[in-house]
Structure formats: structure tokens, C-alpha cells
Design an enzyme around this catalytic site. Structure first.
Site, PDB file in Angstrom:
ATOM      1  CG  ASP A   1     -13.765 -70.210 -50.950  1.00 27.23           C
ATOM      2  OD1 ASP A   1     -14.221 -71.361 -50.828  1.00 27.23           O
ATOM      3  OD2 ASP A   1     -12.999 -69.694 -50.125  1.00 27.23           O
ATOM      4  CD  GLU A   2     -11.336 -74.667 -51.260  1.00 27.45           C
ATOM      5  OE1 GLU A   2     -11.141 -75.843 -51.616  1.00 27.45           O
ATOM      6  OE2 GLU A   2     -11.224 -74.273 -50.092  1.00 27.45           O
TER       7      GLU A   2
ATOM      8  CG  ASP B   1      -8.345 -71.814 -51.825  1.00 23.34           C
ATOM      9  OD1 ASP B   1      -9.220 -70.988 -51.523  1.00 23.34           O
ATOM     10  OD2 ASP B   1      -7.942 -72.696 -51.057  1.00 23.34           O
TER      11      ASP B   1
END
Length: 341
Positions: A104-105, A6
Site C-alpha cells: 500500500d505504499e 500511502d
DNA sequence: TCTGGGGTCCTAGGACCC
DNA sequence: TCTGGGGTCCTAGGACCC
């Protein structure tokens, strides 16, 4: 074991990367970057801005009040998408399975002998090759890894296993669970189920009437720390694409509304045709100043299309299904896409 | 200081057909 | 004659996520 990567304050971090002088300052990214603009909200706030109470979804004007010294920047989706690609490429450089989850993960799985060591290597490689930092959660399934990553933020590594789940998560509110939002949390509260431990101890039968069969089955499992262990490396195939716009000034003129919707329909068609996809359904969304937000949708009877004219006419037809007695603040168009074989 | 944009999945009701 | 039950398609809305 599964890892959840993350990125830390991703959008703000990408901006800081290309403007190093912003490092350490409160940075607020959102809308056109104008803190005086109406109807625009914070996309991401840097940790320094968060210390002033600024958070995602907050109106920019409110953010400016809370943190007048913040630097306000416009959102630049192309830059975040490009940075995301670089991060995911680093992860894919390892002998692991990578399932991308948004910008973003990512979940990382596969044959992992030493998850702690892998987490350290991933973090180091991502930083070395992109200049961006991340938190990593380690768990026995996606839910555990995802929740562990919350404890790891910012920039750390945290592990949450089945054995640790109830002692750690049990006392926390049900709303802390990934997948339980404010509505479900309120319904659970009304049933006297306030904590994750209480939900974990509830038989699904007691939840069916209130939540339906699928959610009733899922809720106690998730509360007990159970979850999906499959990492899908298949490239994601989008089901739909949409555009919507909240106008700084309300729209009342139906001609103007029609022009806006027609333009969105055509732009959307161009986007999806660029991607080699066909459109099966068209939907129009209207938000009145009251915030009442109906949608109208139709299947294209003549079958999947790439013709902007067809999509525009469908959108304009759907517009006739709304009431036009009150001004609107938002218009949106969505198209559903034919799934390739 | 009124409340963004882009997605996914699930549920439910009505139409329609057998 | 006034009435069933199941299956599928379509649309609207709700909820959640980043």
C-alpha cells in the site's frame, strides 16, 4: 522532489469497496474474522474503529471489547494484492519512476516539475480508477516524503523540505523517525537523546559503541532529514519466503509437530517452484508458550534445490536441534532463495 | 485480553583456512 | 615450541517495517 503515496487504511478500504454498506462503520480485519478467536490479531482497523482505540496488532478479542459494534472480517491477502496491483498500475501510467514499497505504499520520482500538481493528479487518478484514497507526502528524499505523508493522512498532501525539517521535526521524539523502533528509542533515551534535534546534533563517534558503525552513521543523518533519493524501478526479487502458524491450542506431540513442519516445507517449496526459484537454505522457527522463539537454519549442502523431499528432510533435521520439553504455540518454516544472475 | 504473519538487513561469534 | 593475523563461510539473534 520525491513523492510518497500511502493508501488510506488500505486493507479496510479494499473490504469496504466490495461491501459498500460498511462505509462509515467500524471495520476490523484480522485472522479468520472471528472476534472470539484466541491468538489472532487486528491486521487493519477502519478509521471509525480506530476512534474506539482499535489498532493493528491488537488481539481481536480486545478489539471486540473496545468496539463491540465493529464488523469483523477475515483477511483476504489475494484481494489486497490484486487491489495493490491496480493502484500501482495507475501510478505507473504517469511519466514518473515508481518504486513499490509493500502492498500500500510507493515512492514516486523522476522529472517532476510541479510536485503539488502531480500529487493532486495521482490522487484523483487512483481514486477514479480504483475507488481508493491515499495520502501523499512530498520531500527532497524518501525519508522526508515518508514523514510528510504521515502529516498528510488521511487523504491529504503535505510537503516537508530540508529547510522545514528541523523546525518541524526537531522537537519530536526520536522514535517518530522512520527506522527508529522501540529498542533504538530506548537506547537513545538512555544516552539522553530524546528528540530528533538532539540526535541530529550528535556526532556519529558518540554512537558507535552503542549502535555499531552503520547505525551510528545513519542515525544523525536521518535525524537531520537526510536520506536516499534513488527510486528503483527494478522489479523486486524476493530473498526468502516463509510460512508460520500460531496454533489456537498448544502443540506437544512431536509427531504432530513433525507433520506440521513437513507440510509447511512442502507447501513452501511448491510456492517458490511456481515462481521459478530455487531454495538454498531452510530455517525452522519454534515459539514456546513462554514466547521464547529460537530458530535453526541450515544451508543445503547439495546446492540449490526445487525438490520438496530435500526441503522437508532438512526441516525435519532442524527440528531435532530444538528442545521438546515444553509445548509450542507457533511453528514456522522459511526458505532462502537463490538469487538469479 | 496475553502477545499474527511475512518480509529485509545487520551484527557477532565460531569454524576453518592460509 | 603454546602461538599471529586476516579472510571467508556459516549460523543465531536482533531490530525494524508493513
Amino acid at each position: 522532489m520525491i513523492l510518497h503515496v500511502d493508501m488510506d487504511q488500505f486493507v479496510a478500504a479494499v473490504e469496504i469497496l466490495r461491501r459498500p454498506e460498511l462505509r462509515g462503520q467500524p471495520v476490523v480485519v484480522g485472522g479468520a474474522g472471528d472476534p472470539t478467536a484466541r491468538r489472532q490479531v487486528v491486521s487493519t482497523a477502519s478509521y471509525e474503529a480506530r476512534e474506539h482505540g482499535v489498532h493493528s496488532g491488537m488481539p481481536l478479542r480486545r478489539a471486540a471489547q473496545l468496539c463491540p459494534s465493529a464488523v469483523f472480517l477475515p483477511t483476504d491477502p489475494a484481494a489486497y494484492s490484486e487491489a495493490s496491483e491496480r493502484v500501482m498500475a495507475v501510478l505507473r501510467g504517469f511519466p514518473v519512476d515508481v518504486e513499490v514499497w509493500g502492498w500500500d505504499e510507493a515512492f514516486v520520482g523522476g522529472d517532476i516539475a510541479d510536485p503539488q500538481a502531480l500529487a493532486a493528479e495521482l490522487k484523483a487518478a487512483v481514486f477514479a480508477e480504483t475507488g481508493l484514497t491515499c495520502a501523499i507526502g512530498i520531500g527532497e528524499n524518501k525519508l522526508q516524503a515518508k514523514m510528510a505523508a504521515r502529516f498528510a493522512k488521511p487523504g491529504g498532501v503535505h510537503t516537508l523540505t530540508t529547510a522545514e525539517w528541523l523546525p518541524v521535526m526537531g522537537p519530536r521524539p526520536a522514535a517518530d523517525l522512520w527506522g527508529i523502533g522501540p529498542k533504538t528509542a530506548r537506547k537513545l533515551d538512555e544516552l539522553g537523546l530524546h528528540t530528533i534535534a538532539q540526535l541530529a546534533a550528535t556526532p556519529p563517534e558518540d554512537l558507535v559503541e552503542r549502535f555499531g558503525p552503520r547505525q551510528a552513521a545513519w542515525l544523525p543523518v536521518a535525524a537531520s532529514g537526510g536520506g536516499d533519493t534513488h527510486i528503483s524501478t527494478e522489479p523486486w526479487v524476493a530473498r526468502s519466503r516463509s510460512r508460520e502458524n500460531t496454533y489456537a491450542e498448544d502443540l506437544s506431540d512431536l509427531d504432530e509437530i513433525s507433520r506440521e513442519v513437513a507440510a509447511m516445507a512442502r507447501a513452501l517449496t511448491a510456492d517458490v517452484v511456481d515462481d521459478g526459484r530455487e531454495i538454498t537454505h531452510v530455517a525452522v522457527k519454534v515459539r514456546y508458550t513462554s514466547f521464547f522463539t529460537p530458530t535453526r537454519e541450515m544451508k543445503l549442502r547439495a546446492g540449490p534445490t526445487t525438490d520438496p523431499e530435500v526441503v522437508e528432510l532438512a526441516a525435519l533435521h532442524l527440528l531435532t536441534k530444538f528442545e521438546w520439553k515444553r509445548p509450542v504455540r507457533l511453528l514456522g518454516v522459511r526458505v532462502n532463495l537463490a538469487m538469479p544472475d
